[in-house]
Design a protein around this motif. Sequence first.
Motif, PDB file in Angstrom:
ATOM      1  N   GLU A 182       0.857  -1.183   0.000  1.00  0.00           N
ATOM      2  CA  GLU A 182       0.000   0.000   0.000  1.00  0.00           C
ATOM      3  C   GLU A 182       0.889   1.228   0.000  1.00  0.00           C
ATOM      4  O   GLU A 182       1.923   1.247   0.682  1.00  0.00           O
ATOM      5  CB  GLU A 182      -0.912   0.024   1.233  1.00  0.00           C
ATOM      6  N   SER A 183       0.468   2.251  -0.736  1.00  0.00           N
ATOM      7  CA  SER A 183       1.337   3.422  -0.840  1.00  0.00           C
ATOM      8  C   SER A 183       0.525   4.703  -1.008  1.00  0.00           C
ATOM      9  O   SER A 183      -0.532   4.699  -1.642  1.00  0.00           O
ATOM     10  CB  SER A 183       2.286   3.245  -2.033  1.00  0.00           C
ATOM     11  N   VAL A 184       1.044   5.776  -0.399  1.00  0.00           N
ATOM     12  CA  VAL A 184       0.425   7.105  -0.538  1.00  0.00           C
ATOM     13  C   VAL A 184       1.504   8.120  -0.910  1.00  0.00           C
ATOM     14  O   VAL A 184       2.688   7.901  -0.659  1.00  0.00           O
ATOM     15  CB  VAL A 184      -0.247   7.560   0.787  1.00  0.00           C
ATOM     16  N   TRP A 185       1.071   9.216  -1.474  1.00  0.00           N
ATOM     17  CA  TRP A 185       1.971  10.362  -1.618  1.00  0.00           C
ATOM     18  C   TRP A 185       2.148  10.989  -0.231  1.00  0.00           C
ATOM     19  O   TRP A 185       1.224  10.993   0.586  1.00  0.00           O
ATOM     20  CB  TRP A 185       1.375  11.399  -2.569  1.00  0.00           C
ATOM     21  N   GLY A 186       3.337  11.504   0.040  1.00  0.00           N
ATOM     22  CA  GLY A 186       3.571  12.166   1.319  1.00  0.00           C
ATOM     23  C   GLY A 186       3.922  11.178   2.419  1.00  0.00           C
ATOM     24  O   GLY A 186       4.461  10.099   2.163  1.00  0.00           O
ATOM     25  N   LEU A 187       3.599  11.571   3.663  1.00  0.00           N
ATOM     26  CA  LEU A 187       3.969  10.765   4.827  1.00  0.00           C
ATOM     27  C   LEU A 187       2.987   9.624   5.056  1.00  0.00           C
ATOM     28  O   LEU A 187       1.821   9.702   4.669  1.00  0.00           O
ATOM     29  CB  LEU A 187       3.997  11.645   6.082  1.00  0.00           C
ATOM     30  N   ASN A 188       3.496   8.614   5.737  1.00  0.00           N
ATOM     31  CA  ASN A 188       2.712   7.421   6.004  1.00  0.00           C
ATOM     32  C   ASN A 188       1.539   7.649   6.943  1.00  0.00           C
ATOM     33  O   ASN A 188       0.609   6.855   6.997  1.00  0.00           O
ATOM     34  CB  ASN A 188       3.620   6.369   6.637  1.00  0.00           C
ATOM     35  N   GLU A 189       1.606   8.717   7.708  1.00  0.00           N
ATOM     36  CA  GLU A 189       0.606   8.960   8.733  1.00  0.00           C
ATOM     37  C   GLU A 189      -0.821   8.919   8.164  1.00  0.00           C
ATOM     38  O   GLU A 189      -1.738   8.386   8.769  1.00  0.00           O
ATOM     39  CB  GLU A 189       0.865  10.331   9.359  1.00  0.00           C
ATOM     40  N   GLY A 190      -0.958   9.494   6.959  1.00  0.00           N
ATOM     41  CA  GLY A 190      -2.275   9.538   6.341  1.00  0.00           C
ATOM     42  C   GLY A 190      -2.823   8.147   6.048  1.00  0.00           C
ATOM     43  O   GLY A 190      -4.022   7.904   6.169  1.00  0.00           O
ATOM     44  N   LEU A 191      -1.933   7.245   5.696  1.00  0.00           N
ATOM     45  CA  LEU A 191      -2.344   5.872   5.419  1.00  0.00           C
ATOM     46  C   LEU A 191      -2.705   5.167   6.722  1.00  0.00           C
ATOM     47  O   LEU A 191      -3.746   4.521   6.833  1.00  0.00           O
ATOM     48  CB  LEU A 191      -1.192   5.142   4.717  1.00  0.00           C
ATOM     49  N   VAL A 192      -1.848   5.333   7.712  1.00  0.00           N
ATOM     50  CA  VAL A 192      -2.009   4.599   8.967  1.00  0.00           C
ATOM     51  C   VAL A 192      -3.292   5.013   9.682  1.00  0.00           C
ATOM     52  O   VAL A 192      -4.018   4.182  10.212  1.00  0.00           O
ATOM     53  CB  VAL A 192      -0.769   4.810   9.865  1.00  0.00           C
ATOM     54  N   ASP A 193      -3.612   6.309   9.689  1.00  0.00           N
ATOM     55  CA  ASP A 193      -4.815   6.708  10.420  1.00  0.00           C
ATOM     56  C   ASP A 193      -6.059   6.786   9.533  1.00  0.00           C
ATOM     57  O   ASP A 193      -7.130   7.178   9.981  1.00  0.00           O
ATOM     58  CB  ASP A 193      -4.597   8.014  11.195  1.00  0.00           C
ATOM     59  N   GLY A 194      -5.917   6.402   8.286  1.00  0.00           N
ATOM     60  CA  GLY A 194      -7.097   6.291   7.434  1.00  0.00           C
ATOM     61  C   GLY A 194      -7.524   7.584   6.759  1.00  0.00           C
ATOM     62  O   GLY A 194      -8.551   7.626   6.097  1.00  0.00           O
ATOM     63  N   THR A 195      -6.739   8.659   6.917  1.00  0.00           N
ATOM     64  CA  THR A 195      -7.125   9.934   6.307  1.00  0.00           C
ATOM     65  C   THR A 195      -6.938   9.908   4.786  1.00  0.00           C
ATOM     66  O   THR A 195      -7.679  10.557   4.060  1.00  0.00           O
ATOM     67  CB  THR A 195      -6.255  11.085   6.876  1.00  0.00           C
ATOM     68  N   VAL A 196      -5.928   9.194   4.353  1.00  0.00           N
ATOM     69  CA  VAL A 196      -5.617   9.151   2.917  1.00  0.00           C
ATOM     70  C   VAL A 196      -5.754   7.713   2.423  1.00  0.00           C
ATOM     71  O   VAL A 196      -5.141   6.803   2.975  1.00  0.00           O
ATOM     72  CB  VAL A 196      -4.178   9.650   2.651  1.00  0.00           C
ATOM     73  N   GLU A 197      -6.560   7.524   1.404  1.00  0.00           N
ATOM     74  CA  GLU A 197      -6.735   6.178   0.871  1.00  0.00           C
ATOM     75  C   GLU A 197      -5.552   5.818  -0.018  1.00  0.00           C
ATOM     76  O   GLU A 197      -5.182   6.592  -0.899  1.00  0.00           O
ATOM     77  CB  GLU A 197      -8.045   6.087   0.074  1.00  0.00           C
ATOM     78  N   PRO A 198      -4.944   4.659   0.209  1.00  0.00           N
ATOM     79  CA  PRO A 198      -3.724   4.317  -0.539  1.00  0.00           C
ATOM     80  C   PRO A 198      -4.003   3.603  -1.860  1.00  0.00           C
ATOM     81  O   PRO A 198      -5.068   3.026  -2.053  1.00  0.00           O
ATOM     82  CB  PRO A 198      -3.018   3.348   0.418  1.00  0.00           C
ATOM     83  N   ASP A 199      -3.015   3.644  -2.748  1.00  0.00           N
ATOM     84  CA  ASP A 199      -2.954   2.686  -3.839  1.00  0.00           C
ATOM     85  C   ASP A 199      -2.622   1.330  -3.224  1.00  0.00           C
ATOM     86  O   ASP A 199      -1.853   1.254  -2.269  1.00  0.00           O
ATOM     87  CB  ASP A 199      -1.846   3.067  -4.843  1.00  0.00           C
ATOM     88  N   ARG A 200      -3.209   0.289  -3.797  1.00  0.00           N
ATOM     89  CA  ARG A 200      -3.027  -1.028  -3.188  1.00  0.00           C
ATOM     90  C   ARG A 200      -2.734  -2.048  -4.279  1.00  0.00           C
ATOM     91  O   ARG A 200      -3.489  -2.181  -5.241  1.00  0.00           O
ATOM     92  CB  ARG A 200      -4.308  -1.381  -2.436  1.00  0.00           C
ATOM     93  N   TRP A 201      -1.615  -2.738  -4.140  1.00  0.00           N
ATOM     94  CA  TRP A 201      -1.250  -3.792  -5.085  1.00  0.00           C
ATOM     95  C   TRP A 201      -1.245  -5.143  -4.380  1.00  0.00           C
ATOM     96  O   TRP A 201      -0.746  -5.251  -3.256  1.00  0.00           O
ATOM     97  CB  TRP A 201       0.154  -3.561  -5.648  1.00  0.00           C
ATOM     98  N   ILE A 202      -1.798  -6.141  -5.052  1.00  0.00           N
ATOM     99  CA  ILE A 202      -1.658  -7.523  -4.592  1.00  0.00           C
ATOM    100  C   ILE A 202      -0.651  -8.193  -5.529  1.00  0.00           C
ATOM    101  O   ILE A 202      -0.785  -8.093  -6.762  1.00  0.00           O
ATOM    102  CB  ILE A 202      -3.002  -8.293  -4.675  1.00  0.00           C
ATOM    103  N   LEU A 203       0.352  -8.837  -4.944  1.00  0.00           N
ATOM    104  CA  LEU A 203       1.379  -9.498  -5.752  1.00  0.00           C
ATOM    105  C   LEU A 203       1.453 -10.975  -5.376  1.00  0.00           C
ATOM    106  O   LEU A 203       1.079 -11.348  -4.254  1.00  0.00           O
ATOM    107  CB  LEU A 203       2.761  -8.877  -5.523  1.00  0.00           C
ATOM    108  N   LEU A 204       1.941 -11.778  -6.332  1.00  0.00           N
ATOM    109  CA  LEU A 204       2.202 -13.180  -5.999  1.00  0.00           C
ATOM    110  C   LEU A 204       3.546 -13.259  -5.289  1.00  0.00           C
ATOM    111  O   LEU A 204       4.545 -12.719  -5.770  1.00  0.00           O
ATOM    112  CB  LEU A 204       2.250 -14.028  -7.276  1.00  0.00           C
ATOM    113  N   ARG A 205       3.539 -13.928  -4.142  1.00  0.00           N
ATOM    114  CA  ARG A 205       4.778 -14.019  -3.365  1.00  0.00           C
ATOM    115  C   ARG A 205       5.875 -14.727  -4.162  1.00  0.00           C
ATOM    116  O   ARG A 205       7.046 -14.353  -4.082  1.00  0.00           O
ATOM    117  CB  ARG A 205       4.519 -14.794  -2.070  1.00  0.00           C
TER     118      ARG A 205
END
Lengths: 727, 150
Positions: A207-230
Amino acid sequence: MRVLLPIHQAAGADRALVGGKTLALARLGAAGFQIPQALCVTTEAYRRFVESGGLRGAIARELGRKPFEDMRWEEIWDAALRIRTLFDRAAWPVDLDAALREGIRSAFGDRPVAVRSSAPGEDGVKASFAGLHESFLNVKGPAAVLDNVRLVFASLWSDRALLYRKELGLMPAESEMAVLVQEMAPAERSGVVFGESPSDPAQAVVESVWGLNEGLVDGTVEPDRWILLRGTGSVVSHHAPVREKRVVPGPAGTVVSDLPADLSDRPPLSNAELSEVFRLALDAEAFFGSPQDVEWCFGKGLLHVLQSRPVTARSTPDGSDNRSWYVSLKRSFANLKTLRGRVEGELLPAMGREAEALVSIDLPALDDGKLEEEIRRREAAVRKWEGIYKNEFIPLAHGVRLFGQFYNDKIAPEDPFEFTRLLSGTGMLSLERNALLNDLVQRLGADPLLAERVGRDGRGDAEFEIRVGRLFRDYGDFFGSAGSEAGRRGVLSLLLEMSRRPPGAPEGSAGDGAALRDRFLSRFDGEARTFAEELLGLARDCYRLRDDDNIFLGRLQVALARAVEEKGRRGSGRDGEGTGRIGGGATIEMLNDPSSPPGGGVPPVMESASFLQKDRQLVGHPAGPGFAQGPARVVRKTADLFEMRAGEILVCDAVDPNMTFAIPLAGAVVERRGGMLIHGAIIAREYGIPCVTGIPDAIHRIRTGDMLSVDGYLGIVTRVAAASPML
Amino acid sequence: MEDAPALERIVRELLASQRLAVLSTETGGAPYSNLIAFAAAPDLKTLVFTTPRPTRKFSNLCGNARVSLLVDNRSNREEDFAEAAAATILGTAREATGEEREASLALFLEKHPYLSSFARSPECAVFRVEVEAYYVVSRFQSVSELHVRR
């Protein structure tokens, strides 16, 4: 004295000294992973801090008022706030302060750092404390860093952390905290990677966001989300959100800002960078020997590891414990602002319109079939709004809590609940209702003939009756007495009693509230001041709305009760008493406190054949400052309340939102339900009446007529002399 | 908040776990406190302690038999404020003689066998305290009274 340890010396340190987060990062750093420069404030420093301030005993006392399992979440929150305020106010031991200050200054100067929790108990395979303890970003200078270290220490005792440790069976008293002070990596993009998806072991998640991680962790910013094969690293799916916001460093701390247009139309990671992040997770997994949940950021083209911990089933919201629920107990400012807008702009007006529409129907004009239909319609409406009440209205209380904590962190007041004085005087509907009541009281007081007539006939003159009618129409049922003659007489008898000894007006926000507000706001400049004002505004709105919603729900419940009564009058075998519907207020109470059985039916107090028990001194929570003595009036049912005399101590299971009108008459308020921000406490403080909450089995341990002294400063109720029956 | 059976359990555990109590006596309006070894009867209605006769407490008890005792389980740590329990005991003390003295001594020595030669010495008096009430303090300030039903 190992109070401070550079991270490159921590790889071989004891986990109990540096905590899980520091240890994992130190080991990664030693193995060549890119980690930010950092210092660890060790548990030794924590221990010295709490011991020098006498905090250990104070914490034990806060958590020992009653058995932890008997404490409601609100009581735990209150205790946590008091503990946090103790941390806010405690001084660092002089030598410790000097050692930390110098260490931090020489490592970072005034460069921005992140201050993160690193508790020895967190981030194990069995438990994840992710999100439960606090972290602060973009902190500058040794003084600010130390203030934030203190808050991270205190977060060991947050309501969320306490509840979670209790669930895991960890002993709170033995818990300690280390803190990682980490240079802020220049994060242009941030995110997390699960080397193994908690829901599918064959996959990894980025999961990734522009800027700092805080927005992702507290739910303020919705992330891009990739599912990959391990196995191969190939992308199974990519979810791209509408990218609107990012979290960036502000003057101090962080701010949410609009994402520039040129960034919003592309994901934060290129394909090559996505592979690099995925590879990082696998490398960390190879190093630690188990799949990792890694927090990372890209800055100046370099991928930095911010923290790494084992992936556990508990890492996701659908994990096996309630951590995510505990985390959700703290709502973000943005989230609460949205909620306020919805409650005030949509839900309350809609609720009012619905109640208005119901009341306007002429019930006697309906035939039996239509009346039956009307009852079902009203039942459905009440059910619907009770659901909304639970999911949307109750969480508004978090707005008050968010402000309370912010205020205390800034001001460090002696009274941890001083902030509530900035919230009063918001024109709550229940105060308006009480003003209407006051008007009736004054009429009765000024006109002895009217008072005599009302006392004798239960009816006043035409003017008086119009006002009484309006009161009942607008302000619903009092304690489930809607429409009934006995209820009406009860309310009037209480008004007569009030007219003989008129209660004071609410203290309101004039005077010290305004001074406190000015002092609070004067601590901020520029953007920070705007934020402080907004947060205060949010808290005041939440405080007011949390009271108003009860009034609105009460109106709907009255509408239902009226329809059921109408049917009872027609003798169709379903009378108003027999529907199983308890008074509106009691339903509200159950919504607020699921632990409360209908009618406050606490099991009776057990007795002993050999000994006669007399409770001398009962300890609860100080919920409204002041001291009062008087005979108890134990209120278990409507009629008890109507018999209340001025100056008596109101003792109840929980102050029903619809019975608060009697509070001005009380010398003090004592209730079983605990908490500072519950209804009875709020109203008692508005009127400056001492209040103690959280007295176990209050209505069974105290009898009407017992002489009580109520200490609202310390939260203590004492039976001072043998009871004599009240006449 | 504890109910009567739970309070009784707290008192029972306190009296069983603690060897010493603070005994307060009085003479001429002046209070006087000292430590004593004690034992409690199974019904918790009687306590037994011993004292040599040439002591202040013996002399005080001859003048005023009303006593107060304090038994607690504090450990001299900060946590005591939340965790320690204490019982203040009110009652009347009376010297036991004859068979009652022997029975009381047996109860006392069952708990304090190492005090045998002290307690059995001829100049040592055996006192029985008839308990009227226990005032139980827990959680720092929570106070409940247990009055003996007789």
